[in-house]
Design an enzyme around this catalytic site. Structure first.
Site, short mmCIF file in Angstrom:
data_model
loop_
_atom_site.label_atom_id
_atom_site.label_comp_id
_atom_site.label_asym_id
_atom_site.label_seq_id
_atom_site.Cartn_x
_atom_site.Cartn_y
_atom_site.Cartn_z
N GLU A 90 -12.64 -30.42 -30.32
CA GLU A 90 -12.80 -29.35 -31.30
C GLU A 90 -11.56 -28.45 -31.34
O GLU A 90 -10.88 -28.25 -30.34
CB GLU A 90 -14.04 -28.53 -30.95
N CYS A 103 -6.84 -22.19 -32.35
CA CYS A 103 -7.20 -22.36 -30.95
C CYS A 103 -7.28 -23.86 -30.71
O CYS A 103 -8.13 -24.54 -31.29
CB CYS A 103 -8.55 -21.67 -30.71
N CYS A 110 -12.89 -31.07 -19.19
CA CYS A 110 -12.16 -30.15 -18.32
C CYS A 110 -12.64 -30.33 -16.89
O CYS A 110 -13.81 -30.61 -16.67
CB CYS A 110 -12.40 -28.71 -18.77
N CYS A 114 -15.82 -23.98 -14.54
CA CYS A 114 -16.22 -22.57 -14.66
C CYS A 114 -17.68 -22.50 -15.10
O CYS A 114 -18.10 -23.21 -16.01
CB CYS A 114 -15.33 -21.83 -15.66
N CYS A 117 -18.70 -21.73 -18.97
CA CYS A 117 -17.99 -22.38 -20.08
C CYS A 117 -18.58 -23.74 -20.42
O CYS A 117 -18.79 -24.58 -19.54
CB CYS A 117 -16.52 -22.53 -19.69
N GLY A 157 -10.24 -27.71 -22.22
CA GLY A 157 -9.26 -28.17 -21.23
C GLY A 157 -8.50 -27.06 -20.55
O GLY A 157 -8.52 -25.91 -20.98
N CYS A 331 -15.32 -18.26 -27.77
CA CYS A 331 -14.81 -18.58 -26.44
C CYS A 331 -15.89 -19.24 -25.60
O CYS A 331 -17.00 -18.74 -25.48
CB CYS A 331 -14.39 -17.31 -25.70
N1 SAH Z 1 -8.91 -23.43 -19.40
C1 SAH Z 1 -8.24 -22.28 -19.91
C2 SAH Z 1 -8.47 -22.08 -21.40
C3 SAH Z 1 -9.91 -21.95 -21.73
S1 SAH Z 1 -10.73 -20.89 -22.70
C4 SAH Z 1 -8.65 -21.05 -19.14
O1 SAH Z 1 -9.55 -21.15 -18.32
O2 SAH Z 1 -8.03 -20.01 -19.31
C5 SAH Z 1 -10.10 -19.40 -23.09
C6 SAH Z 1 -10.85 -18.22 -22.49
O3 SAH Z 1 -12.27 -18.19 -22.80
C7 SAH Z 1 -10.74 -18.22 -20.97
O4 SAH Z 1 -10.40 -16.93 -20.54
C8 SAH Z 1 -12.14 -18.57 -20.56
O5 SAH Z 1 -12.41 -18.14 -19.26
C9 SAH Z 1 -12.95 -17.86 -21.61
N2 SAH Z 1 -14.34 -18.30 -21.68
C10 SAH Z 1 -14.86 -19.48 -21.31
N3 SAH Z 1 -16.20 -19.50 -21.51
C11 SAH Z 1 -16.52 -18.31 -22.03
C12 SAH Z 1 -17.75 -17.74 -22.46
N4 SAH Z 1 -18.90 -18.40 -22.39
N5 SAH Z 1 -17.72 -16.50 -22.97
C13 SAH Z 1 -16.54 -15.83 -23.05
N6 SAH Z 1 -15.37 -16.32 -22.66
C14 SAH Z 1 -15.36 -17.54 -22.15
#
Ligand code: SAH
Length: 341
Positions: A90, A103, A110, A114, A117, A157, A331
């Site tokens: 996506e 984005c 990934c 986390c 996510c 990722g 996000c």
């Molecule tokens: N892998 C990278 C890029 C991912 S996403 C990273 O971890 O930075 C970009 C941002 O969205 C990151 O700061 C991630 O932590 C955040 N994110 C992921 N899941 C989320 C959620 N459910 N709500 C809000 N932010 C989220």
């Protein structure tokens, strides 16, 4: 055969030299690919028929297919792209008053795990090539006709887990003969792969580094982000300071606020202590609850209090606008898809 979009300009010049062609042909090809946005060698009409044939024999041009396009009520568009190996990723286009931001994804799945996510709950398949990273921007510009001014590596990722391809893609995106998007308009977001942050500081790229911090002590951060067990906060902050010293670039710290987890004033106080004196900015993200996710969104009141506390104590903080949540484009909501399932 390799996708011709996998090469940055320097590499393509070398490739052409290797097949007995003049290096300036690389610039012509770049122009066709990234400015004219053609989808085949046959359309590169200022190259001889013979050269076009040679190119076809040596390279492919990978063009993704659009499988689905969803538009949010706020104008955000989410694409599902067929990456032509049975998988789909996506990509999201967002409209801001200062222009269009895209984005993009850097991997299919990934490895980071986390807890909040959706991109990571499923198995990791593989990293995207440079050409596949760039293709997302090309195709969205082609499909919408808009000129994209900002690129954020915040899709599916961990970009620094696909370091070489991401850096190479940035060279193509940034090259005036490529997509010509200024490095300062490109952001890489990382969960905190410390050795790669040191490495990135040594590259001569002026892109913005965003760090997914989300907590201020190791116990809490490890409970949200397993990567913290390998690279704890002290090491992460050391790497960030080195990055700032070497690049003179301001780091953006992302902090997703989850109700009763990391959103009270004690957390804000700890955050001020941690970041005091650093050249940085804090981007507060109201957490998006994902399916089976352990965390709930903080109240608007708490989010604003948190922001005000930071701003009142010398840390510049803003709240990220929530875009595209009605189409699962916000996000943490992006997912890879397996087309065979
Ligand atoms: N892998 C990278 C890029 C991912 S996403 C990273 O971890 O930075 C970009 C941002 O969205 C990151 O700061 C991630 O932590 C955040 N994110 C992921 N899941 C989320 C959620 N459910 N709500 C809000 N932010 C989220």
């Amino acid at each position: 055969m390799k996708n011709i979009k996998d090469y940055d300009l320097q590499e393509l010049k070398q490739e052409l030299t290797n097949i007995g062609e003049k290096p300036f042909r690389a610039e012509q090809i770049f122009k066709w690919l990234y400015q004219e946005k053609v989808k085949s060698f046959d359309e590169m009409t200022n190259l001889s028929l013979e050269l076009r044939e040679k190119l076809k024999q040596n390279y492919t041009i990978c063009n993704f297919n659009i499988l689905r396009k969803q538009e949010s009520k706020d104008g955000t568009i989410k694409y599902l792209f067929d990456v032509l190996d049975g998988n789909a990723i996506e990509t999201v286009l967002m409209s801001y008053h200062h222009g269009y931001s895209i984005c993009i994804s850097s991997q299919i799945g990934c490895k980071m795990g986390c807890k909040f996510c959706a991109s990571t709950g499923i198995n990791f398949i593989r990293s995207l090539t440079s050409g596949e990273i760039v293709e997302q921007i090309l195709l969205v510009e082609q499909d919408t006709g808009v000129r994209i001014s900002n690129v954020v590596f915040m899709g599916i990722g961990e970009p620094l887990d696909n370091y070489e391809n991401v850096v190479n893609a940035i060279r193509i995106i940034n090259n005036p003969k490529g997509l010509n998007i200024g490095a300062r308009h490109i952001s890489i977001s990382t969960s905190g792969l410390v050795p790669k942050i040191y490495k990135l500081a040594e590259e001569n790229i002026q892109c913005t580094l965003s760090i997914s911090l989300h907590a201020t002590n190791n116990e809490k951060r490890s409970s949200m982000m397993p990567v913290n067990n390998t690279y704890p906060i002290e090491e992460l902050m050391k790497a960030c300071k080195d990055y700032i010293e070497k690049t003179h670039r301001r780091i953006s710290f992302e902090y997703a606020l989850a109700k009763d987890n990391n959103d009270n004033l004690e957390d804000a106080k700890e955050l001020v202590k941690l970041l005091k004196g650093m050249l940085c900015h804090v981007n507060l993200i109201p957490i998006n609850k994902i399916e089976n996710g352990a965390f709930d969104k903080s109240s608007n009141e708490n989010i604003m209090k948190f922001r005000d506390y930071l701003n009142d104590h010398g840390i510049v903080a803003t709240i990220r606008r929530e875009l595209g949540s009605d189409i699962d484009a916000a996000c943490g909501q992006l997912r890879r898809k397996n087309l065979k399932q």
